[in-house]
Design an enzyme around this catalytic site. Sequence first.
Site, PDB file in Angstrom:
ATOM      1  N   GLU A 182      -7.777   8.615   3.342  1.00 42.98           N
ATOM      2  CA  GLU A 182      -7.477   8.284   1.956  1.00 42.98           C
ATOM      3  C   GLU A 182      -8.720   7.850   1.179  1.00 42.98           C
ATOM      4  OE1 GLU A 182      -2.983   6.502   2.665  1.00 42.98           O
ATOM      5  OE2 GLU A 182      -4.663   5.106   2.569  1.00 42.98           O
ATOM      6  N   SER A 242       0.853  -1.191   0.000  1.00 45.39           N
ATOM      7  CA  SER A 242       0.000   0.000   0.000  1.00 45.39           C
ATOM      8  C   SER A 242       0.885   1.237   0.000  1.00 45.39           C
ATOM      9  CB  SER A 242      -0.938   0.010   1.215  1.00 45.39           C
ATOM     10  OG  SER A 242      -0.209  -0.133   2.421  1.00 45.39           O
TER      11      SER A 242
END
Length: 313
Positions: free
Chosen positions: A234, A172
């Site tokens: 996010e 990620s």
Amino acid sequence: MLFPELSTDEQKLFALNHQLISGSSKFSFRLGSQAKGFNRLYIITMSKHQGKREGKGSSEVESGTCVHDEADRLCFTFSARPQLGAMSEVSPDWVDDRQLRRLDEMLIVVDENDKVLGADTKRNCHLNENIEKGLLHRAFSVVLFNSENKVLIQQRSEAKLTFPEHFTDSCSSHPLSNSAELDEEDAVGVRRSALRRLRAELGIPPEQLSLEDIVFMTRYHYKAKSDPIWGEHEVCYLLLVRKNVTINADPGEVQSIHYLSQEELEDLLERAARGAARVTPWLRIIAEKFLYKWWAHLDDLSQFVELHKIHRV
């Protein structure tokens, strides 16, 4: 039209790499991003000077109209947002020099619908003080399955900014604010960034993984605190890879790697719920909201592809 080289957005914001001077303080602006240091409307005066565009702030105004002034100037009202991306001198003392340098990377600032607003540093995007004011950035999560239908789970290194030493997804990170990784057609910009980080973090040889191997499945929007200072906020692109690859993980990024079956991943999350292991919030989101539904259909996941949806979690 004055300054015909300016785009429409530039004429509205007068932003990229130039400075607004008000009194004795200077403030930098980026095209489309939150204007730092102001919370009121200003008139901006732009003038040509040796090929450069400069700006000065004047008194507060109450309108948002554009005014063409004298032959060498363009005046307009500038609607500055609250100070979302304030610079901070806070430095995490547990990260290494490389991770510290990465705090200056420019990430893509978006709104809740993933519309690009501009750019800000990785440091600013992960400060809770900014997150609580609404600062939101674009990110991605990769789930990598091997031919045995086991998913690669990594344990983040102790030097990571947020959630160090937690178990998490395969990889990620964030697309950067550059033309290649801002490209939104077929999510190719995000997929390029994922390919870059898969090679950097996991050491996957270039010949073993290509852009075509990375499938964009859906997006999710989440917020989580790592500690009182640092956190995540996010719009995250969930990407899937099904391929046997060679892993040579960078120890500065990854502490350990494990290929887990669905049952083993469920056990890891159960242990984490009891406090016997530590997992990132987004690993739990990915597993419980997506992977458990996908696992039995890995040979054909077309029914789960949601290119235009953002899950709010």
